[in-house]
Scaffold this motif. Structure first.
Motif, PDB file in Angstrom:
ATOM      1  N   LYS A 122       0.749  -1.640  -0.475  1.00  0.00           N
ATOM      2  CA  LYS A 122      -0.007   0.225  -0.311  1.00  0.00           C
ATOM      3  C   LYS A 122       0.757   1.404  -0.146  1.00  0.00           C
ATOM      4  CE  LYS A 122      -4.408  -1.710  -0.132  1.00  0.00           C
ATOM      5  NZ  LYS A 122      -5.176  -1.852  -1.666  1.00  0.00           N
ATOM      6  N   ILE A 123       1.876   0.946   1.291  1.00  0.00           N
ATOM      7  CA  ILE A 123       2.559   2.615   0.636  1.00  0.00           C
ATOM      8  C   ILE A 123       3.228   2.405  -0.498  1.00  0.00           C
ATOM      9  CG2 ILE A 123       5.029   3.253   1.870  1.00  0.00           C
ATOM     10  CD1 ILE A 123       3.733   2.015   4.832  1.00  0.00           C
ATOM     11  N   ILE A 124       4.290   1.346  -1.614  1.00  0.00           N
ATOM     12  CA  ILE A 124       4.404   1.747  -2.342  1.00  0.00           C
ATOM     13  C   ILE A 124       3.424   2.350  -3.349  1.00  0.00           C
ATOM     14  CG2 ILE A 124       5.725   0.406  -4.757  1.00  0.00           C
ATOM     15  CD1 ILE A 124       7.045  -1.267  -1.890  1.00  0.00           C
ATOM     16  N   GLU A 125       2.339   1.739  -3.125  1.00  0.00           N
ATOM     17  CA  GLU A 125       1.452   2.374  -4.402  1.00  0.00           C
ATOM     18  C   GLU A 125       1.103   3.888  -4.019  1.00  0.00           C
ATOM     19  OE1 GLU A 125      -2.538   0.052  -3.728  1.00  0.00           O
ATOM     20  OE2 GLU A 125      -0.914  -1.740  -4.185  1.00  0.00           O
ATOM     21  N   THR A 126       1.222   4.346  -2.579  1.00  0.00           N
ATOM     22  CA  THR A 126       0.758   5.384  -2.111  1.00  0.00           C
ATOM     23  C   THR A 126       2.338   6.330  -3.107  1.00  0.00           C
ATOM     24  OG1 THR A 126      -0.159   4.994  -0.357  1.00  0.00           O
ATOM     25  CG2 THR A 126       0.715   7.542  -0.225  1.00  0.00           C
ATOM     26  N   ILE A 127       3.375   6.096  -2.892  1.00  0.00           N
ATOM     27  CA  ILE A 127       4.247   6.423  -2.957  1.00  0.00           C
ATOM     28  C   ILE A 127       4.328   6.711  -4.570  1.00  0.00           C
ATOM     29  CG2 ILE A 127       7.075   6.042  -3.522  1.00  0.00           C
ATOM     30  CD1 ILE A 127       6.887   4.853  -0.376  1.00  0.00           C
ATOM     31  N   LEU A 128       4.196   5.454  -5.687  1.00  0.00           N
ATOM     32  CA  LEU A 128       4.470   5.883  -7.064  1.00  0.00           C
ATOM     33  C   LEU A 128       2.907   6.832  -7.429  1.00  0.00           C
ATOM     34  CD1 LEU A 128       4.679   1.894  -8.015  1.00  0.00           C
ATOM     35  CD2 LEU A 128       6.237   4.365  -7.664  1.00  0.00           C
ATOM     36  N   HIS A 129       2.007   6.538  -6.626  1.00  0.00           N
ATOM     37  CA  HIS A 129       0.725   8.008  -7.287  1.00  0.00           C
ATOM     38  C   HIS A 129       1.351   9.235  -6.912  1.00  0.00           C
ATOM     39  CE1 HIS A 129      -3.136   9.942  -6.917  1.00  0.00           C
ATOM     40  NE2 HIS A 129      -2.667  10.270  -6.424  1.00  0.00           N
ATOM     41  N   TYR A 130       2.159   9.431  -6.076  1.00  0.00           N
ATOM     42  CA  TYR A 130       2.482  10.821  -5.322  1.00  0.00           C
ATOM     43  C   TYR A 130       3.896  11.203  -6.148  1.00  0.00           C
ATOM     44  CZ  TYR A 130       0.832  11.281  -0.660  1.00  0.00           C
ATOM     45  OH  TYR A 130       0.216  11.263   0.533  1.00  0.00           O
ATOM     46  N   LYS A 131       4.614   9.939  -6.896  1.00  0.00           N
ATOM     47  CA  LYS A 131       5.796  10.626  -8.148  1.00  0.00           C
ATOM     48  C   LYS A 131       4.493  10.889  -9.203  1.00  0.00           C
ATOM     49  CE  LYS A 131       9.522   8.494  -6.871  1.00  0.00           C
ATOM     50  NZ  LYS A 131      10.548   7.551  -6.975  1.00  0.00           N
ATOM     51  N   LYS A 135       5.562  14.188 -11.286  1.00  0.00           N
ATOM     52  CA  LYS A 135       5.667  14.441 -12.596  1.00  0.00           C
ATOM     53  C   LYS A 135       4.855  15.372 -13.577  1.00  0.00           C
ATOM     54  CE  LYS A 135       7.397  11.058 -16.246  1.00  0.00           C
ATOM     55  NZ  LYS A 135       8.167  10.104 -16.319  1.00  0.00           N
ATOM     56  N   GLU A 136       3.345  15.077 -13.145  1.00  0.00           N
ATOM     57  CA  GLU A 136       2.103  15.801 -13.390  1.00  0.00           C
ATOM     58  C   GLU A 136       2.211  16.671 -13.246  1.00  0.00           C
ATOM     59  OE1 GLU A 136      -1.259  13.380 -13.250  1.00  0.00           O
ATOM     60  OE2 GLU A 136      -0.385  12.087 -14.475  1.00  0.00           O
ATOM     61  N   LEU A 137       2.591  17.826 -12.580  1.00  0.00           N
ATOM     62  CA  LEU A 137       2.336  18.756 -12.009  1.00  0.00           C
ATOM     63  C   LEU A 137       3.981  19.685 -12.907  1.00  0.00           C
ATOM     64  CD1 LEU A 137       1.352  21.478  -9.951  1.00  0.00           C
ATOM     65  CD2 LEU A 137       3.307  20.152  -8.199  1.00  0.00           C
ATOM     66  N   ASN A 138       5.089  19.097 -12.642  1.00  0.00           N
ATOM     67  CA  ASN A 138       6.185  19.443 -13.027  1.00  0.00           C
ATOM     68  C   ASN A 138       6.285  19.349 -14.667  1.00  0.00           C
ATOM     69  OD1 ASN A 138       8.030  20.228 -10.693  1.00  0.00           O
ATOM     70  ND2 ASN A 138       8.898  17.583 -10.841  1.00  0.00           N
TER      71      ASN A 138
END
Length: 144
Positions: A122-131, A135-138
């Motif tokens: 679940k944490i890895i899913e969250t990390i990937l979502h944040y990344k 990326k989209e914001l950048n």
């Protein structure tokens, strides 16, 4: 799945049995390229492999009592590669340990238990979502 779509995951733990069980779980339940290390020093030496996430044991003193511990490893990772999220693992269910990990800028803290693997997923899913959001914001900010 293509290798470039896979998640490069570093697993760092001096407990060989726990390390192998994590490796098996992640291999069987996801699209991961996994590298395992039994010391923080080995993990740091291999940061050029660009892991997406590092799962790091808190103690890391089972093999070599002079080896750097998890917090020292975390600090060195943050100093040289601050964009790599690190999730700390410990057999200690202690608020003080958790706070210490967060103070040293761990992404999260997990107690080794029967549910640790599910929580890590679940944490890895969250990390990937944040990344992905970052990326989209950048991308969006570059076009403004």
């Amino acid at each position: 799945m293509k290798k470039d779509k896979m998640i490069r995951l570093f697993l760092v733990d001096d407990d060989a049995l726990f390390l192998k069980s994590l490796e098996i779980e992640f291999t069987q339940n996801g699209n991961f390229i996994i590298e395992t290390f039994r010391t923080g020093e080995l993990c740091i030496e291999n940061l050029s492999h660009s892991p997406d996430v590092i799962i790091l044991d808190y103690h890391l003193d089972g093999i070599d009592k002079t080896a750097i511990n998890g917090i020292e490893t975390l600090d060195k990772i943050n100093l040289s590669h601050p964009s790599i999220p690190v999730v700390m693992l410990s057999s200690q269910d202690s608020i003080e340990v958790a706070v210490n990990c967060m103070h040293h800028q761990a992404f999260d803290y997990i107690v080794k238990s029967e549910t640790a693997f599910m929580r890590l997923q679940k944490i890895i899913e969250t990390i990937l979502h944040y990344k992905k959001m970052e990326k989209e914001l950048n991308w969006y900010m570059e076009r403004m």
